[in-house]
Design an enzyme around this catalytic site. Structure first.
Site, PDB file in Angstrom:
ATOM      1  N   ASN A 184       0.768  -1.331   0.024  1.00 36.85           N
ATOM      2  CA  ASN A 184      -0.157   0.049  -0.073  1.00 36.85           C
ATOM      3  C   ASN A 184       0.732   1.250   0.055  1.00 36.85           C
ATOM      4  O   ASN A 184       0.597   2.122  -0.584  1.00 36.85           O
ATOM      5  CB  ASN A 184      -0.930   0.024   1.300  1.00 36.85           C
ATOM      6  CG  ASN A 184      -2.389  -0.625   1.067  1.00 36.85           C
ATOM      7  OD1 ASN A 184      -2.940  -0.406   0.191  1.00 36.85           O
ATOM      8  ND2 ASN A 184      -2.244  -1.946   1.292  1.00 36.85           N
TER       9      ASN A 184
ATOM     10  N   HIS B  54      -8.228  -1.324   5.814  1.00 33.30           N
ATOM     11  CA  HIS B  54      -8.690  -2.543   6.608  1.00 33.30           C
ATOM     12  C   HIS B  54      -9.043  -3.461   5.291  1.00 33.30           C
ATOM     13  O   HIS B  54     -10.205  -3.029   4.792  1.00 33.30           O
ATOM     14  CB  HIS B  54      -9.625  -2.351   7.660  1.00 33.30           C
ATOM     15  CG  HIS B  54     -10.025  -3.564   8.255  1.00 33.30           C
ATOM     16  ND1 HIS B  54      -9.088  -4.573   9.130  1.00 33.30           N
ATOM     17  CD2 HIS B  54     -10.805  -4.586   8.055  1.00 33.30           C
ATOM     18  CE1 HIS B  54      -9.632  -5.556   9.602  1.00 33.30           C
ATOM     19  NE2 HIS B  54     -10.715  -5.498   9.088  1.00 33.30           N
TER      20      HIS B  54
HETATM   21  C1  GRF Z   1      -3.202  -4.720   3.792  1.00 33.36           C
HETATM   22  O1  GRF Z   1      -4.116  -5.983   3.451  1.00 33.36           O
HETATM   23  C2  GRF Z   1      -4.122  -3.843   4.699  1.00 33.36           C
HETATM   24  O2  GRF Z   1      -5.403  -3.752   4.571  1.00 33.36           O
HETATM   25  C3  GRF Z   1      -3.957  -4.420   6.273  1.00 33.36           C
HETATM   26  O3  GRF Z   1      -2.680  -4.854   5.860  1.00 33.36           O
HETATM   27  C4  GRF Z   1      -2.229  -5.385   4.704  1.00 33.36           C
HETATM   28  C5  GRF Z   1      -0.938  -4.470   4.501  1.00 33.36           C
HETATM   29  O4  GRF Z   1      -0.362  -4.861   3.149  1.00 33.36           O
HETATM   30  N1  GRF Z   1      -4.148  -3.238   7.214  1.00 33.36           N
HETATM   31  P1  GRF Z   1       0.779  -4.059   2.661  1.00 33.36           P
HETATM   32  O5  GRF Z   1       2.026  -4.233   3.794  1.00 33.36           O
HETATM   33  O6  GRF Z   1       0.456  -2.834   2.374  1.00 33.36           O
HETATM   34  O7  GRF Z   1       1.413  -4.796   1.458  1.00 33.36           O
END
Ligand code: GRF
Length: 202
Positions: free
Chosen positions: A15, A109
């Site tokens: 992300n 989330h």
């Molecule tokens: C994502 O699925 C987010 O929704 C959750 O943790 C995960 C993080 O993934 N809170 P990344 O580290 O951004 O790949």
């Protein structure tokens, strides 16, 4: 004016990387001033270094959470920030940290809140048998995964879905949702007559 972001991440950082890319493409008018992680080996730290984003690992002691948070608050304030973005940050923040940045902390989330709070949200959705799940960006409050919702994206669950396949499709939507939700939320804050006091989005 660019939105100044501070990102907290514990792991792979996809992300975080998606935010960097949308900023580079000028779709999200923002700058990431700092990346903080509670895990020394978090891939998010490598991503930050590759993109010349000031990054710091701050050790986390679950018996003394405030030590991490005090250092994080100091670093974030030093770099300057409009919003604190939780991007796979796997720790619960204490009221101390949340009040420092009241109404300015966002989280993503992997479910359609208020369903399936907490960890393994995708597995919870599969186990429950819902046919539609998705992801949610919300304001962080003192109750876990419970703050006002800024945006959501839905994902259909397929018969053959496993936790992995569903997580992958939700993640794709997370990468699109987070930048647009940040932009939308910041616009609301700036437009609000209460912006001095930091307003709630509704
Ligand atoms: C994502 O699925 C987010 O929704 C959750 O943790 C995960 C993080 O993934 N809170 P990344 O580290 O951004 O790949």
């Amino acid at each position: 004016m660019n939105i100044k972001l501070a990102v907290l991440a514990s792991g792979r950082g996809s992300n975080f990387l998606a935010l960097i890319k949308t900023i580079q493409q000028n779709t999200l008018k923002a700058e990431i001033n700092t990346l903080l992680s509670d895990r020394e080996k978090a891939h998010a730290l490598d991503i930050a270094r590759t993109h010349n984003i000031p990054a710091r690992y701050i050790p986390y002691d679950k018996n003394n959470r405030q030590t991490f948070e005090e250092q994080a608050v100091k670093q974030i304030k030093k770099q300057g920030c409009d919003l604190v973005i939780l991007a796979g940050f796997m720790r619960l923040l204490t009221p101390y940290f949340i009040r420092e940045f009241a109404h300015r902390i966002l989280n993503i989330h992997p479910s359609l809140l208020p369903s399936f709070k907490g960890i393994h949200a995708q597995k919870q959705a599969l186990d429950y048998g819902v046919k539609i799940s998705g992801c949610t960006v919300h304001v962080v409050t003192e109750d876990m995964d419970s703050g006002p919702i800024i945006g959501q994206r839905a994902v259909h669950i397929l018969e053959e879905d496993t936790e992995e396949t569903l997580s992958a499709r939700i993640l794709e939507q997370e990468h699109a949702l987070y930048p647009e939700a940040i932009q939308r939320y910041m616009k609301r804050i700036r437009k609000s007559v209460y912006s001095e006091q930091y307003c709630l989005p509704r």
